[in-house]
Design a protein around this motif. Structure first.
Motif, PDB file in Angstrom:
ATOM      1  N   UNK A   1      28.764  36.226  33.798  1.00  0.00           N
ATOM      2  CA  UNK A   1      29.376  36.947  32.690  1.00  0.00           C
ATOM      3  C   UNK A   1      28.877  36.262  31.417  1.00  0.00           C
ATOM      4  N   UNK A   2      29.143  36.857  30.263  1.00  0.00           N
ATOM      5  CA  UNK A   2      28.801  36.189  29.010  1.00  0.00           C
ATOM      6  C   UNK A   2      30.076  36.042  28.205  1.00  0.00           C
ATOM      7  N   UNK A   3      30.054  35.109  27.256  1.00  0.00           N
ATOM      8  CA  UNK A   3      31.258  34.890  26.453  1.00  0.00           C
ATOM      9  C   UNK A   3      31.266  35.837  25.257  1.00  0.00           C
TER      10      UNK A   3
ATOM     11  N   UNK B   1      34.555  28.710  38.366  1.00  0.00           N
ATOM     12  CA  UNK B   1      35.561  28.691  37.299  1.00  0.00           C
ATOM     13  C   UNK B   1      36.508  29.885  37.410  1.00  0.00           C
ATOM     14  N   UNK B   2      37.773  29.625  37.171  1.00  0.00           N
ATOM     15  CA  UNK B   2      38.808  30.623  37.348  1.00  0.00           C
ATOM     16  C   UNK B   2      39.938  30.310  36.369  1.00  0.00           C
ATOM     17  N   UNK B   3      40.786  31.279  36.120  1.00  0.00           N
ATOM     18  CA  UNK B   3      41.923  31.037  35.230  1.00  0.00           C
ATOM     19  C   UNK B   3      42.974  32.103  35.467  1.00  0.00           C
ATOM     20  N   UNK B   4      44.196  31.802  35.073  1.00  0.00           N
ATOM     21  CA  UNK B   4      45.261  32.808  35.147  1.00  0.00           C
ATOM     22  C   UNK B   4      46.350  32.457  34.139  1.00  0.00           C
TER      23      UNK B   4
ATOM     24  N   UNK C   1      37.825  31.942  31.652  1.00  0.00           N
ATOM     25  CA  UNK C   1      37.446  30.531  31.535  1.00  0.00           C
ATOM     26  C   UNK C   1      35.933  30.370  31.481  1.00  0.00           C
ATOM     27  N   UNK C   2      35.499  29.348  30.739  1.00  0.00           N
ATOM     28  CA  UNK C   2      34.090  28.946  30.756  1.00  0.00           C
ATOM     29  C   UNK C   2      34.069  27.460  31.063  1.00  0.00           C
TER      30      UNK C   2
ATOM     31  N   UNK D   1      28.996  28.473  32.753  1.00  0.00           N
ATOM     32  CA  UNK D   1      29.402  29.589  33.613  1.00  0.00           C
ATOM     33  C   UNK D   1      30.658  30.240  33.034  1.00  0.00           C
ATOM     34  N   UNK D   2      30.615  31.556  32.899  1.00  0.00           N
ATOM     35  CA  UNK D   2      31.769  32.297  32.376  1.00  0.00           C
ATOM     36  C   UNK D   2      32.373  33.128  33.503  1.00  0.00           C
ATOM     37  N   UNK D   3      33.673  32.996  33.672  1.00  0.00           N
ATOM     38  CA  UNK D   3      34.396  33.721  34.728  1.00  0.00           C
ATOM     39  C   UNK D   3      34.079  35.213  34.655  1.00  0.00           C
ATOM     40  N   UNK D   4      33.707  35.838  35.795  1.00  0.00           N
ATOM     41  CA  UNK D   4      33.281  37.235  35.770  1.00  0.00           C
ATOM     42  C   UNK D   4      34.445  38.221  35.746  1.00  0.00           C
ATOM     43  N   UNK D   5      34.133  39.461  35.416  1.00  0.00           N
ATOM     44  CA  UNK D   5      35.120  40.532  35.544  1.00  0.00           C
ATOM     45  C   UNK D   5      35.148  40.959  37.006  1.00  0.00           C
ATOM     46  N   UNK D   6      36.205  41.648  37.385  1.00  0.00           N
ATOM     47  CA  UNK D   6      36.324  42.142  38.754  1.00  0.00           C
ATOM     48  C   UNK D   6      35.161  43.092  39.067  1.00  0.00           C
ATOM     49  N   UNK D   7      34.799  43.891  38.058  1.00  0.00           N
ATOM     50  CA  UNK D   7      33.720  44.849  38.245  1.00  0.00           C
ATOM     51  C   UNK D   7      32.408  44.120  38.552  1.00  0.00           C
ATOM     52  N   UNK D   8      32.119  43.083  37.773  1.00  0.00           N
ATOM     53  CA  UNK D   8      30.884  42.319  38.004  1.00  0.00           C
ATOM     54  C   UNK D   8      30.880  41.717  39.407  1.00  0.00           C
ATOM     55  N   UNK D   9      32.014  41.182  39.818  1.00  0.00           N
ATOM     56  CA  UNK D   9      32.100  40.533  41.123  1.00  0.00           C
ATOM     57  C   UNK D   9      31.908  41.561  42.245  1.00  0.00           C
TER      58      UNK D   9
END
Lengths: 340, 441
Positions: free
Chosen positions: A182-184, B316-319, B395-396, B401-409
């Motif tokens: 992803x990108x920021x 990387x993950x976050x909530x 999160x980054x 690395x930037x945490x992906x969207x569900x769609x990207x995953x």
């Protein structure tokens, strides 16, 4: 116990010892002792795809069938189809790309060695490490047979196990993540009109602890069981069926029974707490009443020697041949007193 | 839109109830107030919970009952327990996930925890054959295989080595795994609770390996547990020499039985299953073993039918932990949005928050300790005046690395991989302050 390294003079001052350690950090500290070949052999049970670790021995599909029926089928089903939520062991070919794949020994596992290793270390579930080497070969052969990987006259041996080619052996690749970068982005990162929102399906999450008036599962297996029992009772009442309302009084356990609780929890609970494989549930006085009427000595004998009744198969000592007769009889005392 | 009960309003209503109750006997009065308060909560607009039933006798200007008597003395409970008012802060499971409770999982109540440390009794559980109760005097660790000196250690031996303490998260790779196909879980505890963070104390595995002397052909290590499952995983030597710990204590006390007492492995940042509990054996070899937990399980099946193996790292993950379904917004005005971020690759560098389902983002602050491979708390203070939010955190980590969207995953992995679902999570905050789990694609 407090052995100094053999090379260290016995009366070193602490400061000197620390200094000498920091000087030679790569030197062993001399803690622990050499493990003997015997000690290692008893625990070194692992097997890998090239066959390393397999002990000498063999077992046929035919012998495996009997064992499987008596020791495995109560959970995994006679055809490996899996009873209730217990794991499915066979079938599922060509499902890996489907919406709901069935991953089994045959459809998914890359190596036959994994099967032998896993059964020998962990199965049957309620009595791990209770199978002999030859029994493990036999029952592994049978699971391979259930998956159409070997014929019914096959004999699995130390020599041929590593040569068995599993259908999905080419199905794996080594971790290559990150794979979804992803990108920021901070502004206009998505088109609001193109976003779709999907909510949760209600009623399948335990939420009773923070939300009132919901029909949801409980947050533990025990609580869920009593919730379901209550619902069943309510349903029966609604149908006009008479429901047994006697609340069992808390019974004081005998010393014999108290001593048996740990054995019960270690060796019998897997079947007797859940009613698995037809086992009478501890606490269910209806199921135990007629059994207790046979006399405790009969029950103890059945528990020690094994017993096949109308409900299913009670394996000798619950499959735990390492238990003494006294331990088993104490467990029976615990189970019967809890079920009166 | 439903009405938000403000603190003042609530208090006014309580005061009125108290006035009406005057003249009743103490008992009647209490009963009346209890009913009144219940009625008050029921009257509160759809679902906005008001403080649980409160006995106004204990509120100012009255002197509360506990201030007019003595409490219990020292060692009344030699091992202290949380206040009985905290009985709801417990591990929970989703019973239908597993056939029974012996090979099963329970989750940490993240919504009720503060800071980054998980109390020992609340660390999530995952067993494959139940919890063995091991006598530490009868426990041994054997280290053998491709080594110069095969060794056997008692617990006393292991505690003679210089010790190391590290704060690291531990997470089951199946955390969030129930939601690949759609949102299912209606609580934070169940969407993200296979996650905990402790200070672990033990011996670096590299020190033990040095003690035994690894032969040049040694490339992998098999770690094995003493439980009935004899849980086993292959771990690359590289990791073992880097930061793997052989652990005997957590958060200052010896390991809990659920966490591997008396000895376990911790592979920082890696999927929890590799951190073998009740550790009894380490074998050095020249190739992996391909045991059940690294073939049948803990491999990630992609849409094309191929599966990723040895997918060790927890990316990387976050909530957001406040608000969340268990902690709806109860009052309008000032609110601190808080949450946890973590990465198996090192430090958390930045967390951003979106209120509009990922269209625009604002940076959050990291607060407290920011440690590599540890839970990291983030915060953003703002105001809420009853607007609907689609709340997300992203999160980054230090690798960029930037945490992906569900769609990207889902685009790369499909929906059958069970493990390693670390996508951006969405809470929907409704106009009445209720929070629900939704997915945005």
């Amino acid at each position: 116990m407090f052995k100094l390294p053999e090379t260290a003079p016995a009366l070193l001052g602490v400061g000197v010892l620390l200094a000498s350690l920091s000087l030679s950090a790569a030197e062993p500290l001399g803690i622990g002792r050499m493990a003997t070949a015997d000690e290692i052999a008893g625990w070194d049970i692992d097997v890998r795809p090239d066959g390393q670790g397999l002990p000498p021995g063999q077992g046929s599909v035919m012998n495996g069938e009997l064992l499987y029926e008596s020791r495995c089928a109560s959970c995994h089903g006679s055809f490996g189809e899996g009873i209730d939520r217990w794991p499915v062991l066979a079938g599922g070919y060509d499902t890996l790309t489907l919406e709901r794949p069935t991953k089994t020994v045959g459809s998914y596992w890359p190596y036959a060695s994994t099967l032998w290793d896993y059964i020998y270390r962990a199965m049957p579930f309620s009595a791990p490490r209770s199978l002999s080497v030859d029994e493990t070969y036999a029952v592994s052969a049978y699971v391979l047979y259930l998956n159409d990987i070997v014929d019914d006259d096959f004999v699995l041996t130390q020599g041929n196990l590593a040569r068995i080619e599993m259908p999905n052996r080419e199905g794996f690749f080594v971790d290559n993540r990150p794979d979804s970068p992803n990108t920021r982005c901070m502004q206009e990162c998505a088109r609001p009109d193109q976003l779709e929102m999907v909510g949760t399906i209600g009623g399948i999450t335990p939420v009773g602890h923070f939300r009132a008036d919901v029909d949801a599962p409980a947050a533990s297996h025990d609580a869920q069981k009593s919730l379901e029992d209550q619902k069943e009772e309510a349903r029966l009442r609604a149908l006009g069926v008479e429901v047994d309302e006697t609340v069992p009084a808390a019974v004081a356990l005998s010393d014999e029974a108290k001593a048996g609780q740990a054995v019960y929890e270690a060796a019998c609970v897997a079947c007797h707490a859940t009613g698995l494989a037809g086992a009478p549930k501890v606490g269910d006085h209806k199921a135990w009443g007629p059994r207790i009427d046979q006399g405790v000595s009969v029950l103890i004998r059945h528990a020690i020697e094994g017993f096949t009744g109308k409900e299913g198969v009670m394996p000798a000592k619950g499959g735990r041949m390492d238990l003494t007769d006294q331990q088993v009889s104490r467990a029976v005392a615990f189970m019967t007193e809890k079920s009166q | 839109m439903s009405r938000i009960i403000r603190n003042t309003t609530t208090r006014e209503m309580l005061a009125q109830l108290a006035r009406e109750a005057e003249g009743l006997s103490q008992r009647e009065r209490r009963e009346f107030l209890r009913k009144g308060v219940t009625a008050l909560s029921a009257a509160a607009a759809s679902g906005v919970a008001v403080a649980a039933s409160v006995n106004t006798d204990n509120l100012p200007p009255n002197e509360p009952s506990w201030s007019r008597q003595l409490g219990h003395g020292v060692v009344d409970s030699p091992y202290g327990m949380p206040s009985t008012y905290e009985q709801h802060v417990v591990r929970r499971t989703v019973p239908w996930l597993t056939a029974e409770s012996i090979s099963s999982i329970s989750m940490t109540p993240l919504a009720d925890l503060k800071g980054i440390i998980t109390p020992n009794g609340l660390v999530f559980e995952r067993y494959h054959a139940g919890v063995p109760l091991i006598n530490p005097d009868e426990h041994r660790l054997i280290l053998h295989g491709l080594v110069e000196r095969p060794l056997i250690f008692t617990m006393d031996d292991l505690m003679r080595f210089p010790s190391a303490s590290e704060i690291k998260f531990i997470e089951c790779p199946a955390n969030g795994g129930m939601e690949w196909k759609g949102a299912q879980m209606e609580a934070l505890q169940f969407t993200h609770g296979m996650l905990s963070c402790c200070e672990w104390t033990g011996v670096p595995l590299r020190v033990l390996l040095q003690e035994a002397g690894v032969k040049p052909e040694g490339k992998w290590i098999l770690a094995e547990g003493a439980d009935g499952a004899h849980m086993s995983r292959s771990i690359p030597l590289e990791k073992a020499l880097d930061d793997t710990l052989v652990v005997y204590a957590q958060n200052g006390e010896r390991l809990r039985p659920e966490q591997g007492y008396p000895l376990r492995l911790i592979n920082p940042g890696w999927e929890g299953n590799t951190s073998i509990k009740w550790l009894r054996r380490l074998e050095v070899g020249d190739q992996p073993w391909y045991h059940r937990e690294e073939t049948s399980k803990y491999t990630d099946l992609l849409a094309n039918g191929k599966a990723r193996k040895f997918s060790f790292v927890q990316e990387a993950n976050s909530v957001i932990t406040h608000p969340c379904p268990e902690k709806p917004i109860r009052q309008s005005g000032f609110i601190e949005i808080e949450g946890l971020a973590w990465s198996g690759r090192g430090h958390i560098k930045q967390v951003d928050i979106s209120f509009d389902g990922g269209v625009s983002w604002v940076p959050a602050q990291l607060k407290g300790l920011v440690l590599p491979k540890a839970l990291t708390r983030f915060s953003l203070v703002t105001r809420w005046e009853g607007q609907t939010w689609l709340l997300q955190a992203r999160a980054m980590d230090e690798t960029g690395y930037v945490q992906p969207t569900l769609k990207q995953l889902r685009e790369v992995r499909g929906t059958n991989s069970i493990y390693h679902k670390n996508s951006i999570h969405t809470w929907k905050v409704a106009a009445n302050g209720e929070v629900t789990n939704v997915q945005i694609t």
